[in-house]
Design an enzyme around this catalytic site. Structure first.
Site, PDB file in Angstrom:
ATOM      1  N   ARG A 104       0.414 -12.278   1.718  1.00  0.00           N
ATOM      2  CA  ARG A 104      -0.704 -12.682   2.576  1.00  0.00           C
ATOM      3  C   ARG A 104      -1.178 -14.064   2.159  1.00  0.00           C
ATOM      4  NH1 ARG A 104      -4.143  -9.638   5.786  1.00  0.00           N
ATOM      5  NH2 ARG A 104      -3.097  -7.774   5.045  1.00  0.00           N
ATOM      6  N   THR A 108      -5.278 -18.366   5.333  1.00  0.00           N
ATOM      7  CA  THR A 108      -5.280 -17.867   6.726  1.00  0.00           C
ATOM      8  C   THR A 108      -5.382 -16.336   6.776  1.00  0.00           C
ATOM      9  OG1 THR A 108      -2.889 -17.601   6.790  1.00  0.00           O
ATOM     10  CG2 THR A 108      -3.749 -19.765   7.433  1.00  0.00           C
ATOM     11  N   ASP A 200      -3.357   2.743  -2.119  1.00  0.00           N
ATOM     12  CA  ASP A 200      -2.324   1.707  -2.004  1.00  0.00           C
ATOM     13  C   ASP A 200      -0.949   2.339  -2.253  1.00  0.00           C
ATOM     14  OD1 ASP A 200      -0.408  -0.374  -2.912  1.00  0.00           O
ATOM     15  OD2 ASP A 200      -2.110  -1.687  -2.524  1.00  0.00           O
ATOM     16  N   ASP A 203       1.251   0.634  -5.051  1.00  0.00           N
ATOM     17  CA  ASP A 203       0.747   0.897  -6.407  1.00  0.00           C
ATOM     18  C   ASP A 203       1.018   2.335  -6.827  1.00  0.00           C
ATOM     19  OD1 ASP A 203      -0.131  -1.639  -6.936  1.00  0.00           O
ATOM     20  OD2 ASP A 203      -2.220  -1.255  -6.379  1.00  0.00           O
TER      21      ASP A 203
HETATM   22  N1  URA Z   1      -1.556  -0.436   2.598  1.00  0.00           N
HETATM   23  C1  URA Z   1      -1.680   0.622   1.771  1.00  0.00           C
HETATM   24  O1  URA Z   1      -0.851   0.798   0.868  1.00  0.00           O
HETATM   25  N2  URA Z   1      -2.704   1.469   1.949  1.00  0.00           N
HETATM   26  C2  URA Z   1      -3.613   1.326   2.931  1.00  0.00           C
HETATM   27  O2  URA Z   1      -4.521   2.157   3.064  1.00  0.00           O
HETATM   28  C3  URA Z   1      -3.484   0.205   3.784  1.00  0.00           C
HETATM   29  C4  URA Z   1      -2.449  -0.661   3.586  1.00  0.00           C
END
Ligand code: URA
Length: 209
Positions: A104, A108, A200, A203
């Site tokens: 990302r 922007t 996530d 993760d």
């Molecule tokens: N990416 C993720 O891993 N979890 C989310 O809730 C949103 C994007």
């Protein structure tokens, strides 16, 4: 408008509940993503074209079926998409695996592709883009743009959990792409996490929290 398929198979929904649990270990998380991707791979290939093929059994000749349409390329979005590759490959072992990496842009806030590697015959293949989480839709739209720039015309996506907001932006940007989802969740929060979601995915998969 591209179609949205929400897969309500009991095995997918059961495994998804364990996947969401914050106490599920990375090891179990990876196994569950693989198992769910395998079940979703079964559904996402349901409409593959077949043609007749003669085969000789030990007893007599007969006519069976073989997959005869476009060949498949899987395109995991790095990095969480990698977790879905083995599961889908277990049902379509002949698929090619291409990759798209994105970050990302801090100014922007838009996704930028830093890596892509596709098979030469991408325009002749059905592309299945893999990303467990369809949140804002930004990276999925960019990945679809990228495979289209490389010549792909037959594209579908496989996402384990999706937010309604993300589905809409992908449908608006790419009305020719079908979206296959394990479960459509409630909404995005202010930090673009899906609620209730699972946190996530990258993760949790790779233990990098
Ligand atoms: N990416 C993720 O891993 N979890 C989310 O809730 C949103 C994007």
């Amino acid at each position: 408008m591209g179609k949205v398929f929400e897969m309500d198979h009991p095995l997918i929904q059961h495994k998804l509940t364990i996947l969401r649990d914050k106490n599920t270990s990375s090891k179990d998380f990876r196994s569950l993503v693989t198992e769910i991707a395998m079940l979703m791979g079964y559904e996402v290939t349901r409409d593959l074209e077949l043609s007749d093929k003669e085969v000789e059994t030990p007893l007599e000749k007969t006519v069976g079926k073989e997959i005869s349409g476009k060949k498949i390329a899987l395109v995991p979005i790095l990095r969480a998409g990698l977790g879905m590759v083995d599961g889908v490959l277990s049902v379509v072992p002949g698929a090619r695996v291409a990759h798209v990496g994105m970050y990302r842009d801090p100014e922007t806030l838009k996704p930028v592709t830093y890596y892509s590697k596709f098979p030469k015959d991408i325009s002749e293949r059905t592309i299945i883009i893999l990303d467990p989480m369809l949140a804002t839709g930004g990276s999925l739209i960019e990945a679809i743009d990228e495979v289209k720039r490389a010549g792909a015309t037959s594209i579908r996506t496989l996402n384990i959990i999706a937010a309604p907001e993300g589905i809409k932006v992908v449908q608006d940007a790419h009305p020719d792409v079908d979206i296959f989802i394990g479960h459509i969740d409630r909404e995005l929060n202010d930090h673009a996490y899906i609620l209730p979601g699972l946190g996530d995915a990258g993760d949790r998969m790779f233990g990098t929290k």
